[in-house]
Design an enzyme around this catalytic site. Sequence first.
Site, PDB file in Angstrom:
ATOM      1  N   MET A   1      11.166  24.956   2.718  1.00  0.00           N
ATOM      2  CA  MET A   1      10.520  24.176   1.667  1.00  0.00           C
ATOM      3  C   MET A   1      11.544  23.385   0.852  1.00  0.00           C
ATOM      4  O   MET A   1      11.341  22.208   0.561  1.00  0.00           O
ATOM      5  CB  MET A   1       9.736  25.110   0.732  1.00  0.00           C
TER       6      MET A   1
ATOM      7  N   LYS B   1       0.843  -1.200   0.000  1.00  0.00           N
ATOM      8  CA  LYS B   1       0.000   0.000   0.000  1.00  0.00           C
ATOM      9  C   LYS B   1       0.882   1.255   0.000  1.00  0.00           C
ATOM     10  O   LYS B   1       2.087   1.165   0.266  1.00  0.00           O
ATOM     11  CB  LYS B   1      -0.917  -0.009   1.225  1.00  0.00           C
TER      12      LYS B   1
ATOM     13  N   TYR C   1      14.579  30.570   8.920  1.00  0.00           N
ATOM     14  CA  TYR C   1      13.297  31.241   9.159  1.00  0.00           C
ATOM     15  C   TYR C   1      13.011  31.426  10.643  1.00  0.00           C
ATOM     16  O   TYR C   1      13.285  30.537  11.464  1.00  0.00           O
ATOM     17  CB  TYR C   1      12.160  30.416   8.566  1.00  0.00           C
TER      18      TYR C   1
ATOM     19  N   ARG D   1     -11.065   0.080  14.279  1.00  0.00           N
ATOM     20  CA  ARG D   1     -10.787   0.723  13.002  1.00  0.00           C
ATOM     21  C   ARG D   1     -11.580  -0.074  11.976  1.00  0.00           C
ATOM     22  O   ARG D   1     -12.744  -0.352  12.198  1.00  0.00           O
ATOM     23  CB  ARG D   1      -9.271   0.754  12.758  1.00  0.00           C
TER      24      ARG D   1
END
Length: 332
Positions: free
Chosen positions: A271, A3, A218, A97
């Site tokens: 980023m 998956k 940043y 679940r």
Amino acid sequence: MVKADAYGIGIAQAVPVLRAMGCRTFFVALPEEGRLARTVAPDAVIYVLNGYLPSAEGLYRNADLRPVLNTLETADAWARGGDGAHCAIHVDTGMNRLGLSLHEALILARDPARLAGLRPALIISHLACADLQDKTMNAAQLALFNEIRAEFPELPASLANSAGIKLGGDYHLDMVRPGIALYGGAVAAGGRPMRNVVTAQARILQVRDASAGEPVGYGAAERLGRDSRIAVVAAGYADGYLRGCGSEDGRKGASAVVRGRTVPLVGRVSMDLITLDVTEVPGVSPGDWVELFGANMPVDEVARAAGSIGYELLTGLSRRAERLHVNAPELN
Ligand SMILES: *Cc1c(COP(=O)(O)O)cnc(C)c1O
């Protein structure tokens, strides 16, 4: 378990390798992933864990996919629309679940006509705490599953994910469903990783000297405690490197490996960039490769710095990163 594009590695690359090693049954989460797996494994059995999704009805038939059914409603829909193809039944044994409740599983087990229309070929359940080696919860789920599967005496059964396999033979039953263990992640919380599979590397773009007291990155979130040499590396959260791996005053971030030495991130993850403190590594230059994770820096350790797990880091690697698949002769 393939998956999430085989945990980020690529279904088209991972499935043929696993198949060459003898794997004949694959699990995906979504029908579209199943379709992709089918293109490279024409003769495999492919199960779709998220069940029988009405929006993708045609896909199950066209790609010969088997849903892992988790409600009575979708079980009946499959009996009507599945063209007599096989499926699996998922029973929830305490995770709350996906899966039929025990009550619903019993309703099904005691209705031979309904079951005959369904043509199940497997019964599964899933462990909530296998990686924590929580003896009570695991043993309780195993006991419940053994009870419920006795109601389906014809069906092979499967319970264990990677960590479940390590709980011992009682948990193996007829089929196991390893995922993360195949891709080099740690199988138990805090445990040793498996042999490394994925290596993430990026290049140093620039090396600069900065003085004690100056900020990096940043938010000026981290100020240097000493005169430092900073390497600016071409990888950031847009590549899937977790933003939480960044470092700030009072909170250490992840580390990476440069020229064989482990060095800490300094400042936030941008980023497209991260910054490393390479003050103690001689000779670092632009163009050098940095190992973000791999054989020398476990993926789980990097993820942990961000409060996450290796699974998230692997499955979140973005398409921007160039991928090289090596040591997979079956692909050539
Ligand atoms: C993802 C998943 C697995 C594999 O889990 P790992 O911890 O990666 O081995 C097995 N079974 C089910 C139902 C899953 O969703």
